[in-house]
Scaffold this motif. Structure first.
Motif, PDB file in Angstrom:
ATOM      1  N   ILE A 169       0.822  -1.328   0.110  1.00 54.87           N
ATOM      2  CA  ILE A 169       0.007   0.179   0.110  1.00 54.87           C
ATOM      3  C   ILE A 169       0.933   1.113  -0.061  1.00 54.87           C
ATOM      4  O   ILE A 169       1.721   1.572   0.861  1.00 54.87           O
ATOM      5  CB  ILE A 169      -0.990  -0.207   1.109  1.00 54.87           C
ATOM      6  CG1 ILE A 169      -1.675  -1.195   1.444  1.00 54.87           C
ATOM      7  CG2 ILE A 169      -1.831   1.185   1.230  1.00 54.87           C
ATOM      8  CD1 ILE A 169      -2.431  -1.528   2.579  1.00 54.87           C
ATOM      9  N   GLY A 170       0.820   2.019  -1.030  1.00 52.89           N
ATOM     10  CA  GLY A 170       1.581   3.333  -1.190  1.00 52.89           C
ATOM     11  C   GLY A 170       2.449   3.139  -2.357  1.00 52.89           C
ATOM     12  O   GLY A 170       2.908   1.968  -2.960  1.00 52.89           O
ATOM     13  N   ALA A 171       3.062   4.324  -2.806  1.00 53.40           N
ATOM     14  CA  ALA A 171       4.102   4.444  -3.931  1.00 53.40           C
ATOM     15  C   ALA A 171       5.282   5.420  -3.740  1.00 53.40           C
ATOM     16  O   ALA A 171       5.488   5.832  -4.563  1.00 53.40           O
ATOM     17  CB  ALA A 171       3.115   4.570  -5.088  1.00 53.40           C
ATOM     18  N   GLY A 172       5.538   5.616  -2.290  1.00 60.11           N
ATOM     19  CA  GLY A 172       6.556   6.388  -1.961  1.00 60.11           C
ATOM     20  C   GLY A 172       7.888   6.119  -2.387  1.00 60.11           C
ATOM     21  O   GLY A 172       8.026   5.088  -2.994  1.00 60.11           O
ATOM     22  N   GLY A 173       9.093   6.898  -2.105  1.00 52.58           N
ATOM     23  CA  GLY A 173      10.265   6.669  -2.326  1.00 52.58           C
ATOM     24  C   GLY A 173      10.913   5.171  -1.647  1.00 52.58           C
ATOM     25  O   GLY A 173      11.657   4.723  -2.459  1.00 52.58           O
ATOM     26  N   VAL A 174      10.393   4.599  -0.811  1.00 54.60           N
ATOM     27  CA  VAL A 174      10.818   3.181  -0.409  1.00 54.60           C
ATOM     28  C   VAL A 174      10.225   2.190  -1.154  1.00 54.60           C
ATOM     29  O   VAL A 174      10.861   1.017  -1.154  1.00 54.60           O
ATOM     30  CB  VAL A 174      10.786   3.111   1.144  1.00 54.60           C
ATOM     31  CG1 VAL A 174       9.388   2.729   1.629  1.00 54.60           C
ATOM     32  CG2 VAL A 174      11.419   2.200   1.654  1.00 54.60           C
ATOM     33  N   VAL A 175       9.312   2.261  -2.028  1.00 52.95           N
ATOM     34  CA  VAL A 175       8.725   1.271  -2.411  1.00 52.95           C
ATOM     35  C   VAL A 175       9.567   0.449  -3.404  1.00 52.95           C
ATOM     36  O   VAL A 175       9.705  -0.765  -3.221  1.00 52.95           O
ATOM     37  CB  VAL A 175       7.141   1.695  -3.221  1.00 52.95           C
ATOM     38  CG1 VAL A 175       6.519   0.563  -3.858  1.00 52.95           C
ATOM     39  CG2 VAL A 175       6.120   1.965  -2.090  1.00 52.95           C
ATOM     40  N   SER A 226       2.824   7.109   4.183  1.00 49.60           N
ATOM     41  CA  SER A 226       3.140   7.977   5.487  1.00 49.60           C
ATOM     42  C   SER A 226       1.924   7.932   6.704  1.00 49.60           C
ATOM     43  O   SER A 226       2.166   8.605   7.706  1.00 49.60           O
ATOM     44  CB  SER A 226       3.336   9.280   5.228  1.00 49.60           C
ATOM     45  OG  SER A 226       2.436   9.918   4.221  1.00 49.60           O
ATOM     46  N   LEU A 227       0.844   7.264   6.228  1.00 43.72           N
ATOM     47  CA  LEU A 227      -0.243   7.134   7.258  1.00 43.72           C
ATOM     48  C   LEU A 227      -0.064   6.441   8.469  1.00 43.72           C
ATOM     49  O   LEU A 227       0.389   5.248   8.363  1.00 43.72           O
ATOM     50  CB  LEU A 227      -1.248   6.748   6.286  1.00 43.72           C
ATOM     51  CG  LEU A 227      -2.273   7.616   5.466  1.00 43.72           C
ATOM     52  CD1 LEU A 227      -3.176   6.870   4.536  1.00 43.72           C
ATOM     53  CD2 LEU A 227      -2.968   8.745   6.288  1.00 43.72           C
ATOM     54  N   GLY A 228      -0.108   7.210   9.560  1.00 38.94           N
ATOM     55  CA  GLY A 228       0.306   6.228  10.609  1.00 38.94           C
ATOM     56  C   GLY A 228       1.340   7.252  11.644  1.00 38.94           C
ATOM     57  O   GLY A 228       1.181   7.068  12.728  1.00 38.94           O
ATOM     58  N   LYS A 277      -1.551   6.933 -10.683  1.00 44.43           N
ATOM     59  CA  LYS A 277      -0.285   7.160 -11.607  1.00 44.43           C
ATOM     60  C   LYS A 277       0.945   6.975 -10.690  1.00 44.43           C
ATOM     61  O   LYS A 277       2.084   6.304 -11.637  1.00 44.43           O
ATOM     62  CB  LYS A 277      -0.455   8.698 -11.878  1.00 44.43           C
ATOM     63  CG  LYS A 277       0.613   9.360 -12.768  1.00 44.43           C
ATOM     64  CD  LYS A 277       0.882   9.027 -14.194  1.00 44.43           C
ATOM     65  CE  LYS A 277       1.958   9.572 -14.769  1.00 44.43           C
ATOM     66  NZ  LYS A 277       3.239   8.909 -14.809  1.00 44.43           N
ATOM     67  N   LYS A 278       1.220   7.341  -9.742  1.00 48.19           N
ATOM     68  CA  LYS A 278       2.490   6.844  -8.761  1.00 48.19           C
ATOM     69  C   LYS A 278       2.672   5.424  -8.737  1.00 48.19           C
ATOM     70  O   LYS A 278       3.860   4.963  -9.017  1.00 48.19           O
ATOM     71  CB  LYS A 278       2.476   7.343  -7.578  1.00 48.19           C
ATOM     72  CG  LYS A 278       3.055   9.137  -7.646  1.00 48.19           C
ATOM     73  CD  LYS A 278       3.125   9.627  -6.382  1.00 48.19           C
ATOM     74  CE  LYS A 278       3.867   9.348  -5.187  1.00 48.19           C
ATOM     75  NZ  LYS A 278       3.453  10.516  -4.100  1.00 48.19           N
ATOM     76  N   ALA A 279       1.621   4.692  -8.681  1.00 49.38           N
ATOM     77  CA  ALA A 279       1.766   2.995  -8.569  1.00 49.38           C
ATOM     78  C   ALA A 279       1.943   2.959 -10.022  1.00 49.38           C
ATOM     79  O   ALA A 279       2.974   1.782 -10.043  1.00 49.38           O
ATOM     80  CB  ALA A 279       0.387   2.631  -8.039  1.00 49.38           C
TER      81      ALA A 279
END
Ligand code: ATR
Length: 264
Positions: A124-130, A184-186, A153-155
């Motif tokens: 879940i998510g598509a940030g820098g660490v993925v 970053s949710l949490g 789009k990011k995914a």
């Protein structure tokens, strides 16, 4: 005295100085490790200071892991494939970009003894660490990697960077053995607006966040009868690998280290 750094923005939250300075002292290495908040236009000068060896080496965190790449001479295979650098090493006149997040994630999962070979994983998510997580999951020979992100789009961009990634619509949950919160949710106790009630039991809920140590995502996973793990060990192991690149040996990871980072 040799000087090491972590650069990022924001940087206040970073526990890297605490960890590296602990290991430096434990091993009688005459060096310091600090954190610096940079603006984008200051990256180049700081990196040039490594080339001049005013700074011995540096870690790179959000949001600069990709932005540092044009200023480096070489990339490791992992850094190249993920387009993500978290450790800069000076070697024989060259600035080399490495990615130790991959090994950090890999080792953290290894210690959990939750074999992922032929298992299905949802990110879940598509940030820098993925990209780093995907690289490690592929090394573990998982059977399926799905990705879902609020901004599709990011995914999609991440899907295009790798082979055989399944894109899942935000709100839909495919069948999985492990689910990873890479959003970053949490961080501020907000919860992910996804319904996990039908996912079954004994799955692995993994959160990249480690502060707070139990996000609402992990709480919900556990409440539903699943295993939960936060990102602290991943953080520790990526630091261990960076330390190894700079100092040539792996420092100890023990309960004292985990305690050291507990109250932050
Ligand atoms: P990084 O800086 O590591 O790249 P980021 O780009 O800030 O991290 O990514 C944070 C992740 O958390 C993204 O996947 C982001 O989703 P979007 O791409 O849609 O922005 C996700 N995220 C942050 N806030 C969110 C929210 N309120 N609901 C759903 N996802 C959220």
């Amino acid at each position: 005295m040799k000087k090491y750094l972590v650069i990022g923005n924001p940087i206040n939250h970073s526990l890297s100085p605490k960890l590296h300075n602990y290991w430096l002292k434990q091993n009688n290495i005459n060096a310091t490790y600090d954190k610096i908040k940079l603006e984008e236009n200051e990256i180049e000068t700081t990196i040039q200071d490594i080339k001049k060896q005013k700074i011995a080496g540096c870690n790179v965190t959000v949001p600069f892991k990709k932005m540092v790449i044009p200023f480096l001479d070489k990339l490791s295979l992992e850094a190249e494939q993920t387009q993500s650098v978290n450790t800069i090493l000076f070697n024989n006149g060259d600035l080399i970009g490495h990615n130790t997040d991959i090994e950090g994630f890999y080792k953290a999962i290894e210690t959990l003894r939750f074999p992922l070979k032929n298992k299905k994983v949802l990110i879940i998510g598509a940030g820098g660490v993925v990209p780093s997580i995907i690289f490690a999951l592929k090394k573990m020979h998982v059977s399926e990697i799905s990705i879902t992100n609020r901004t599709e789009k990011k995914a999609e961009d991440i899907k295009n960077q790798f082979n055989n990634i399944i894109l899942t619509k935000w709100g839909d949950l495919p069948e999985f053995d492990m689910v990873i919160n890479a959003t970053s949710l949490g961080l501020n106790n907000e919860s992910i607006k996804l319904n996990f009630s039908k996912v079954g039991k004994n799955k692995l809920f993994y959160d990249v966040i480690y502060n707070p140590s139990e996000t609402s995502f992990l709480k919900e996973g556990k409440r539903l009868g699943n295993i939960g793990e936060n990102g602290k060990l991943m953080f520790i192991y990526q630091a261990m690998e960076a330390f190894y690149l700079w100092h040539g040996f792996k420092p100890k990871v023990d309960n004292e280290i985990i305690e050291l980072l507990r109250n932050d």
